[in-house]
Write a protein that holds these residues in place. Structure first.
Motif: not given
Length: 292
Positions: A220-227, A229-234, A249-255
């Motif tokens: 999420s935008e909130r989760g990605f903004g907080a961390d 690096d959390a997308v690593r390993g997904l 997901s969301h535009r800022p997170v997709l890249p």
């Protein structure tokens, strides 16, 4: 006299494995007395993936799942007393199960043939060219659909928490139409940000196949903004052998998600998506689509 309007059509190479031999399904059209690949014109405003699946089912009786693209044909046809360009999109297609064919005025016969037999039977060299592309894109090990949520109520018009900001009327329509698109791709695993606008985008499809939505707060935008690096390993959780997985997901997170999944990705408008296939030889092939 030429008609400038291009005729858009879609279809596929329906294939199966029988006793170690790859077979493909051809159709015979009595009007032209020819053997060809199943295809047909899109209806107004119909998404090309939905149209390809519908036309294949109408001509063969087979309800299919679409795989990698096999290319596009371009040729001229007669239209309204003149001529027009025709553009036909093709995908590889696998049938869920055998279906009984019922002859009709458009297609009176179908035939499962080996690839070599089909190559000899086809009436048009352009269809042979499409058929020859099949071996380059199968087998598919796993498929991933990377999706931006449908159009939501604008931030400046929403006074509550951003995580509960809903889809607007346009976005609700996009989510409903995505049901047919995701069905055509055979999506069988659904992952979403926990934001309302993402969940609402995939809920109609999840309901249609009675599947659970796996919520990933970290995308999420909130989760990605907080961390970030959390997308690593997904990637290992998204690329599952034998699965067709959608990740919303969301535009800022997709890249960042695209990089994690091994994809190149540009800008996504609301409801747009990318379909990626991991092949048996390790290659990744993908194509982008606008919102339905």
């Amino acid at each position: 006299m030429s008609n400038p309007a291009t005729v858009i059509a879609a279809g596929g190479v329906v294939w199966r494995e029988r006793n170690g031999t790859r077979q493909v399904l051809l159709v015979h059209r009595p009007r032209y007395d020819d053997w060809s690949l199943p295809k047909g014109k899109l209806t107004p405003h119909e998404h090309v993936l939905i149209g390809a699946r519908r036309e294949i089912e109408e001509e063969t009786g087979q309800q299919v799942v679409l795989g990698p693209s096999l290319g596009v044909q371009r040729y001229t046809v007669r239209k309204n007393g003149g001529t027009a360009d025709k553009l036909v999109h093709y995908w590889s297609a696998t049938a869920d199960e055998d279906a009984e064919f019922e002859p009709n005025s458009e297609v009176d016969k179908v035939a499962w043939l080996s690839v070599d037999e089909a190559r000899d039977r086809l009436s048009y060299p352009r269809d042979v060219d499409i058929l020859d592309c099949l071996g380059r894109v199968v087998p598919v090990v796993a498929t991933l659909v990377l999706l931006r949520h449908a159009q939501a109520v604008k931030r400046k018009e929403w006074e509550s928490k951003d995580t509960v900001r809903p889809l607007d009327t346009t976005g609700t329509g996009q989510a409903e139409r995505l049901t047919g698109v995701l069905a055509a791709l055979g999506v069988n695993k659904i992952i979403s940000s926990d934001a309302e606008r993402c969940v609402a985008t995939v809920t109609p499809y999840a309901a249609s196949i009675d599947r659970h939505i796996h919520l990933w707060p970290e995308i999420s935008e909130r989760g990605f903004g907080a961390d970030a690096d959390a997308v690593r390993g997904l990637a290992d959780k998204a690329w599952k052998p034998g699965k067709v997985t959608v990740v919303c997901s969301h535009r800022p997170v997709l890249p960042a998600l695209a990089r994690e999944f091994g994809l190149r990705v540009g800008k996504f408008s609301p409801g747009a998506f990318l379909v990626a296939h991991r092949l048996g030889d390790g290659r990744l092939i993908y194509e982008r689509f606008g919102a339905p």
